[in-house]
Motif scaffolding. Structure first.
Motif, PDB file in Angstrom:
ATOM      1  N   LEU A 119      40.401  74.301  70.735  1.00  0.00           N
ATOM      2  CA  LEU A 119      41.078  73.518  70.492  1.00  0.00           C
ATOM      3  C   LEU A 119      40.306  72.250  70.197  1.00  0.00           C
ATOM      4  N   ASP A 120      40.320  71.617  69.292  1.00  0.00           N
ATOM      5  CA  ASP A 120      40.287  71.322  68.196  1.00  0.00           C
ATOM      6  C   ASP A 120      39.777  69.444  68.919  1.00  0.00           C
ATOM      7  N   PHE A 121      38.860  69.155  69.672  1.00  0.00           N
ATOM      8  CA  PHE A 121      39.010  68.251  70.215  1.00  0.00           C
ATOM      9  C   PHE A 121      39.039  66.593  69.047  1.00  0.00           C
ATOM     10  N   THR A 122      37.838  67.076  68.024  1.00  0.00           N
ATOM     11  CA  THR A 122      37.325  65.566  67.780  1.00  0.00           C
ATOM     12  C   THR A 122      38.919  65.288  66.776  1.00  0.00           C
ATOM     13  N   ILE A 123      39.797  66.294  66.807  1.00  0.00           N
ATOM     14  CA  ILE A 123      41.262  65.592  66.210  1.00  0.00           C
ATOM     15  C   ILE A 123      41.663  64.811  67.153  1.00  0.00           C
ATOM     16  N   ILE A 124      41.966  65.136  68.013  1.00  0.00           N
ATOM     17  CA  ILE A 124      41.941  63.754  69.433  1.00  0.00           C
ATOM     18  C   ILE A 124      41.283  62.627  69.615  1.00  0.00           C
ATOM     19  N   ALA A 125      39.814  62.573  69.552  1.00  0.00           N
ATOM     20  CA  ALA A 125      38.997  61.864  69.581  1.00  0.00           C
ATOM     21  C   ALA A 125      39.578  61.364  68.569  1.00  0.00           C
ATOM     22  N   THR A 126      40.255  61.799  66.985  1.00  0.00           N
ATOM     23  CA  THR A 126      39.492  60.630  65.797  1.00  0.00           C
ATOM     24  C   THR A 126      41.197  59.901  66.052  1.00  0.00           C
ATOM     25  N   ILE A 127      42.106  60.463  66.998  1.00  0.00           N
ATOM     26  CA  ILE A 127      43.455  59.630  66.804  1.00  0.00           C
ATOM     27  C   ILE A 127      43.203  58.809  68.001  1.00  0.00           C
ATOM     28  N   VAL A 128      42.458  59.111  69.095  1.00  0.00           N
ATOM     29  CA  VAL A 128      42.264  57.801  69.883  1.00  0.00           C
ATOM     30  C   VAL A 128      41.577  56.720  69.939  1.00  0.00           C
ATOM     31  N   ILE A 129      41.164  56.808  68.842  1.00  0.00           N
ATOM     32  CA  ILE A 129      40.434  55.715  68.031  1.00  0.00           C
ATOM     33  C   ILE A 129      41.261  54.644  67.392  1.00  0.00           C
ATOM     34  N   ILE A 130      42.219  56.077  66.474  1.00  0.00           N
ATOM     35  CA  ILE A 130      43.010  55.377  65.691  1.00  0.00           C
ATOM     36  C   ILE A 130      43.535  54.278  66.238  1.00  0.00           C
ATOM     37  N   VAL A 131      44.164  55.123  67.659  1.00  0.00           N
ATOM     38  CA  VAL A 131      45.282  54.150  68.468  1.00  0.00           C
ATOM     39  C   VAL A 131      44.777  52.592  68.929  1.00  0.00           C
ATOM     40  N   VAL A 132      43.618  52.670  69.329  1.00  0.00           N
ATOM     41  CA  VAL A 132      42.310  52.171  70.181  1.00  0.00           C
ATOM     42  C   VAL A 132      42.253  51.022  69.215  1.00  0.00           C
ATOM     43  N   PHE A 133      42.018  51.268  67.816  1.00  0.00           N
ATOM     44  CA  PHE A 133      41.414  50.674  67.079  1.00  0.00           C
ATOM     45  C   PHE A 133      43.308  49.446  66.985  1.00  0.00           C
ATOM     46  N   GLY A 134      44.797  50.176  66.283  1.00  0.00           N
ATOM     47  CA  GLY A 134      45.719  50.034  65.668  1.00  0.00           C
ATOM     48  C   GLY A 134      45.884  48.959  67.393  1.00  0.00           C
ATOM     49  N   ALA A 135      45.482  48.919  68.328  1.00  0.00           N
ATOM     50  CA  ALA A 135      46.527  48.533  69.594  1.00  0.00           C
ATOM     51  C   ALA A 135      45.334  46.882  69.674  1.00  0.00           C
ATOM     52  N   LEU A 136      43.747  47.269  69.045  1.00  0.00           N
ATOM     53  CA  LEU A 136      43.292  46.286  68.984  1.00  0.00           C
ATOM     54  C   LEU A 136      43.818  45.170  68.221  1.00  0.00           C
ATOM     55  N   ASN A 137      44.266  45.552  66.999  1.00  0.00           N
ATOM     56  CA  ASN A 137      45.140  45.055  65.712  1.00  0.00           C
ATOM     57  C   ASN A 137      46.578  44.113  66.201  1.00  0.00           C
ATOM     58  N   ILE A 138      46.884  44.796  66.604  1.00  0.00           N
ATOM     59  CA  ILE A 138      48.077  44.284  67.071  1.00  0.00           C
ATOM     60  C   ILE A 138      48.373  43.206  68.005  1.00  0.00           C
ATOM     61  N   TYR A 139      47.161  43.488  69.127  1.00  0.00           N
ATOM     62  CA  TYR A 139      46.668  42.055  69.911  1.00  0.00           C
ATOM     63  C   TYR A 139      46.427  40.945  69.191  1.00  0.00           C
ATOM     64  N   SER A 140      45.530  40.983  68.351  1.00  0.00           N
ATOM     65  CA  SER A 140      45.815  39.998  67.279  1.00  0.00           C
ATOM     66  C   SER A 140      46.499  39.541  66.431  1.00  0.00           C
ATOM     67  N   ALA A 141      47.656  40.644  66.168  1.00  0.00           N
ATOM     68  CA  ALA A 141      48.974  39.488  65.505  1.00  0.00           C
ATOM     69  C   ALA A 141      50.015  39.158  66.971  1.00  0.00           C
ATOM     70  N   THR A 142      50.270  39.334  67.492  1.00  0.00           N
ATOM     71  CA  THR A 142      50.362  38.750  68.829  1.00  0.00           C
ATOM     72  C   THR A 142      50.557  38.480  70.150  1.00  0.00           C
ATOM     73  N   ASN A 143      48.972  38.405  70.516  1.00  0.00           N
ATOM     74  CA  ASN A 143      48.187  37.433  71.833  1.00  0.00           C
ATOM     75  C   ASN A 143      48.568  36.335  72.105  1.00  0.00           C
ATOM     76  N   MET A 144      48.348  35.030  70.365  1.00  0.00           N
ATOM     77  CA  MET A 144      49.101  33.827  70.675  1.00  0.00           C
ATOM     78  C   MET A 144      50.609  33.324  71.240  1.00  0.00           C
ATOM     79  N   LYS A 145      51.690  34.416  71.388  1.00  0.00           N
ATOM     80  CA  LYS A 145      52.493  34.661  71.589  1.00  0.00           C
ATOM     81  C   LYS A 145      53.347  35.173  72.710  1.00  0.00           C
ATOM     82  N   PHE A 146      52.924  36.235  72.623  1.00  0.00           N
ATOM     83  CA  PHE A 146      52.816  37.279  73.736  1.00  0.00           C
ATOM     84  C   PHE A 146      51.839  37.981  74.691  1.00  0.00           C
TER      85      PHE A 146
END
Length: 372
Positions: free
Chosen positions: A15-42
């Motif tokens: 199993l290629d754990f590098t792919i999984i780890a990289t995807i998780v990093i992208i999702v977490v980074f995305g979640a931080l940006n989503i929070y930045s875009a929505t935290n003022m209202k939600f």
């Protein structure tokens, strides 16, 4: 009982754990940006929801890894026709219009985007058929059959009309057919056919003026600065103002001011550009590059045609979606509803992205042929 849900150590070593780890990093980074875009209202609502989708996606990926991917080949017809059935339901009974397109199915408080699942079903069906044909795609009868399976979901998506998903599906088919060795003259004819189809749809009642303006506004956004060009202009201002290093997390004025519509979904890259700058944007592209490079290696080393074609379909989806989404936020591609994979907020796109990931990881994990 639990033994059935365990993956052997022998398989886990593949199993290629590098792919999984990289995807998780992208999702977490995305979640931080989503929070930045929505935290003022939600507040933390969207951040929490996206992390829940991440957890659900990882569980779904694990479940897919348990079973040998070759089993899916036997269910390809069911998966494909279920996707078609959902599209028909969406186009007739349960359609819900969002941003001018009836691409969402809403039942009570539950909503989903059937085209996301139909897209994956199309990839699996084409993989199954190409495997049965032993890759002989240039046989006229085989090609017509494959083209029919590809055209049906695309036509149902055009009806919505969801031009973004139609473009994704076309480039999936283009990638699969090219990798399968289809004659370049036929590919050229297919592109010409697509252009003709676009021209027909463009001048038909299906294509409302709203969508025409939306798709062409990127050519001259300043022509309607407060209307169709607003989203792109504000996005370019935000990304440009980020400079090299960005303004910093939660310090984006365009984002905090709510000047960029859909900044937590379609225009999430605008948040990256403003708050993380060129460095953050390049880092994100680098992460995508790692994933795509790894997926290509899995496709090349697959033990069968079925596995290779699925990988090519997933790679085509990821590559085009990244190029299209980022391109539309900086003004070099038309504005469509294509999300940035693993970054944008959304359950349907996130779950299907993880399902696709699980399939490719499964193929890579079982790449070695069994010798008796």
């Amino acid at each position: 009982m639990l033994e059935k849900f365990k993956i052997s150590r022998k398989l886990l070593r593949e199993l290629d754990f590098t792919i999984i780890a990289t995807i998780v990093i992208i999702v977490v980074f995305g979640a931080l940006n989503i929070y930045s875009a929505t935290n003022m209202k939600f507040g933390i609502y969207y951040l929490k929801a996206q992390l829940i989708w991440l957890a659900a996606g990882l569980v779904l990926t694990y479940i897919i890894l348990i079973f040998d991917y070759s089993i899916i080949q036997g269910y390809a017809d069911i998966i494909y026709w279920l996707g078609i059935f959902l599209l028909i339901l969406n186009d007739t009974i349960f359609k819900s219009t969002v941003n001018g397109a009836s691409s969402w199915m809403k039942i009570g408080s539950f909503s989903m985007q059937p085209s996301e699942f139909a897209k994956l079903g199309m990839i699996i069906m084409l993989a199954k058929e190409l495997s049965k044909m032993e890759g002989k795609i240039n046989d006229l009868r085989n090609f017509v059959k494959l083209a029919g399976y590809a055209a049906l979901p695309m036509l149902l998506i055009v009806i919505q009309p969801d031009m973004g998903m139609t473009m994704v599906c076309f480039f999936i088919v283009l990638g699969i057919f090219f990798a399968a060795g289809l004659d370049l003259k036929i590919i050229g004819g297919g592109i010409l056919g697509l252009v003709t189809l676009i021209a027909i749809v463009w001048n038909s009642p299906l294509m409302e003026d709203y969508w025409k303006v939306r798709l062409t506004s990127f050519l001259n956004p300043s022509a309607d600065e407060l209307g169709s060009g607003l989203q792109l202009i504000q996005s370019q201002i935000g990304i440009g103002s980020g400079g090299i290093l960005g303004k910093g997390f939660l310090k984006g004025t365009q984002i905090a001011g709510g000047f960029i519509p859909e900044s937590h979904t379609d225009f999430i890259f605008s948040v990256v550009g403003e708050e993380w700058g060129l460095v953050g944007a390049i880092a994100l592209l680098f992460l995508y590059g790692i994933v795509i490079y790894k997926l290509i290696n899995i496709a090349k080393n697959s033990k069968d045609i079925f596995g290779s074609v699925i990988c090519v379909g997933v790679i085509s989806t990821l590559l085009f979606s990244v190029l299209q989404n980022i391109g539309m936020t900086i003004g070099i591609m038309p504005i469509t509803g294509i999300t940035l994979p693993y970054m944008s907020y959304g359950g349907s796109s996130m779950l299907t992205s993880f399902m696709s990931l699980g399939l490719v990881l499964n193929i890579g994990m079982r790449k070695k042929k069994i010798n008796f």
